[in-house]
Design an enzyme around this catalytic site. Structure first.
Site, short mmCIF file in Angstrom:
data_model
loop_
_atom_site.label_atom_id
_atom_site.label_comp_id
_atom_site.label_asym_id
_atom_site.label_seq_id
_atom_site.Cartn_x
_atom_site.Cartn_y
_atom_site.Cartn_z
CG LEU A 1 -2.07 -1.10 1.14
CD1 LEU A 1 -2.82 -1.14 2.46
CD2 LEU A 1 -3.04 -0.86 -0.01
CG ASN B 1 -7.54 -2.44 1.36
OD1 ASN B 1 -7.69 -3.59 1.79
ND2 ASN B 1 -6.52 -2.10 0.61
CB CYS C 1 -4.14 -4.84 2.01
SG CYS C 1 -2.45 -4.93 1.38
CG ASN D 1 -7.46 -7.56 -1.33
OD1 ASN D 1 -6.45 -7.77 -2.01
ND2 ASN D 1 -7.64 -6.44 -0.66
#
Lengths: 300, 254
Positions: A72, A125, A128, A190
């Site tokens: 990220l 999110n 992740c 994801n």
């Protein structure tokens, strides 16, 4: 023929979006493909402050897909507001901001800063796999999922999509938890956690050893999860995971997805979004489908 | 501006045991390409999905061709080694920022290449209009060296095994020959670039290095191919594909 879809009151000209982290904020791809042709651009994860990300190697190729452990890396929400919103607003596409954080407060900080900004939707999110705090750590426990969604939703002034992790035993448990917490829509999947070892060097290829797998090889798993989730929640679902063309997209729509997102395929074919839109239209023409609602969720 | 082209293979041949010399016709890419840039070549075989970044060895804007000299290191490059003239491959480019070439014709540019880092320096050599010295390092034997001579460079060769030229590495050769230059353009293994940078900085010579890292998209969107670069008193990860591959050696954190 009508390819328009509506997600929580936001009308997309077609059901094809980009998957967060595979399209930046569209700038690089705008040289190679027409952003006006995309239903919605889901931008790379945005945090409250700049994040450096993980050391390289961050990328490994695997059979039919790839692993990433970018972690990220992003320049932060202030930079995003100043530079990326005005850039994307030049195009006739919806802007969806992927929001990341290491804690509930950090997610809330980003969402508060985005209040009143000219964006269309937010995507939370919590999935992740490449960060130590936040990310997937929030997204795999249904109790935590409900709590973080509930807390972030309180600050959001735009529809909130919650992006789910496939790295769970029962995807319907986290999906239902997100819906209970107040998610307006869900997106999945994801990446799946994966690994590759260089046998010549006797070492993992990725610096962090484990990364997130994506690409055509994960599509059957993603499709199964989208199908299961669509059967158990009432909120719209955005399906993704290995979608490379119109035929793949139609599968996800038949499984119940309202819209789809193109991820890794953007790296393999920078025009994958446009090709997918055209592929969906060709399917509709061939089978005389005038509106996608005619085929959505038709799989019992 | 970048282009995606279906490029026609003009020729493909081996110039060393594991080194291929591939010429492809892609007029839009050739038109915009410059020294030190690279192209992304897609395997398109269903198994290997990601494009392979390959440096541009030569550009012929009139014929609309680019020449790619690459080493076979894995499945993708093995596939490219089998391409025959007339075959079609999908190519994206030109990618990255190449070398900013010195324009003072009275000065001396030093090109330092190691192994498969040598090819992009050939186009660089051809475009430079000043005094040129090429120091080319190989593990054993050599390739492309005569072409640097034909492009007007004074050529020095080093080999690890002493089979040609100086026995040792390029930096040892620079020291042994006491080579002098005003600017350095370099590409090769990271360890070579590191010691070359030290040598250059000790002498106050500007030195530009072409870096490498595993890539996915090749255009700066995936943020996969990063290296740490100095940023004021701090540091930041920069993208090799978009911010590089050429960096000022003083900015790189070795």
């Amino acid at each position: 023929m009508d390819t328009k879809v509506n997600i929580c009151g936001v009308e997309l000209k077609n059901p094809v979006m980009t998957a967060s982290g595979t399209f930046g904020s569209g700038r690089e791809f705008s040289e190679l493909t027409d952003l006006n042709g995309i239903g919605g651009v889901v931008v790379k994860g945005v945090a409250a402050v700049p994040w450096k990300g993980n050391p390289a190697p961050r990328i490994a190729e695997v059979y039919g897909g790839m692993l990433n452990s970018v972690g990220l890396q992003n320049p932060g929400v202030d930079y995003f507001i100043e530079n990326d919103i005005p850039f994307l607003r030049q195009f006739d596409t919806k802007i969806v901001v992927n929001v990341c954080g290491h804690s509930i407060d950090q997610y809330k900080d980003v969402v508060r800063k985005l209040r009143g900004q000219d964006v269309d939707m937010l995507e939370l999110n919590i999935s992740c796999p490449n960060v130590d705090e936040g990310g997937m750590a929030f997204g795999t426990d249904p109790v935590m999922v409900e709590k973080v969604v509930y807390e972030v939703k309180k600050d959001a002034d735009k529809p909130l999509i919650v992006k789910l992790s496939p790295n769970v035993t029962d995807i319907t448990a986290t999906a239902k938890a997100a819906a209970r917490g107040g998610a307006d829509a869900l997106s999945l999947i994801n990446t799946l956690t994966g690994m590759k070892i260089d046998i010549h060097k006797r070492a993992p290829v990725l610096y962090r050893k484990i990364g997130g797998m994506s690409g055509p090889a994960v599509k059957p798993i993603a499709l199964r999860m989208v199908y299961e989730v669509c059967k158990c929640v009432d909120v719209p679902v955005i399906g993704m995971g290995g979608i490379s063309n119109g035929e793949d997209a139609v599968e996800f729509i038949m499984a119940g997805a309202t819209a789809v997102a193109i991820g890794t395929a953007n790296f393999i074919n920078p025009r994958a979004t446009a090709d997918t839109v055209r592929g969906i239209e060709e399917y509709m023409e061939k089978y005389n489908v005038s509106d996608l609602s005619e085929i959505r969720g038709i799989i019992e | 501006m970048k282009h995606i082209e279906k490029a026609k293979v003009i020729s493909n041949r081996y110039i060393a045991d594991d080194i291929c010399d591939l010429v492809i016709e892609c007029p839009n890419i050739a038109k915009e390409a410059g020294a030190g840039q690279f192209v992304e070549v897609y395997p398109d075989n269903g198994e290997n999905l990601l494009a392979r970044p390959i440096s541009i060895c030569e550009i012929d804007k009139t014929k609309g061709t680019v020449r790619l000299v690459f080493r076979i290191v894995g499945k993708g490059t093995a596939l490219f080694s089998e391409l025959k003239s007339g075959d079609i491959i999908r190519v994206l480019g030109p990618c990255g920022n190449g070398y900013r070439l010195m324009e003072d014709s009275k000065k001396t540019a030093l090109l330092v290449g190691g192994g498969i880092g040598i090819p992009p320096l050939l186009e660089t050599c051809k475009e430079l209009e000043c005094n040129k010295i090429a120091v080319l390092g190989y593990s054993s034997g050599s390739f492309l060296a005569e072409e640097f001579t034909r492009a007007g460079a004074k050529v020095y060769i080093s080999t690890d095994d002493g089979s040609e030229g100086f026995k040792g590495n390029t930096v040892d050769l620079l020291k042994a020959e006491d080579i002098k230059a005003d600017v350095i353009y370099s590409c090769g293994p990271k360890i070579m670039l590191k010691f070359l940078s030290q040598w250059a900085m000790e002498r106050g010579i500007d030195c530009y290095v072409s870096m490498e890292e595993r890539m996915a998209c090749g255009i700066g969107a995936c943020v996969g191919c990063v290296i740490p670069i100095k940023d004021g008193g701090d540091w930041t990860y920069k993208k090799v594909c978009k911010d590089g591959p050429v960096f000022d050696c003083k900015e790189v954190i070795w």
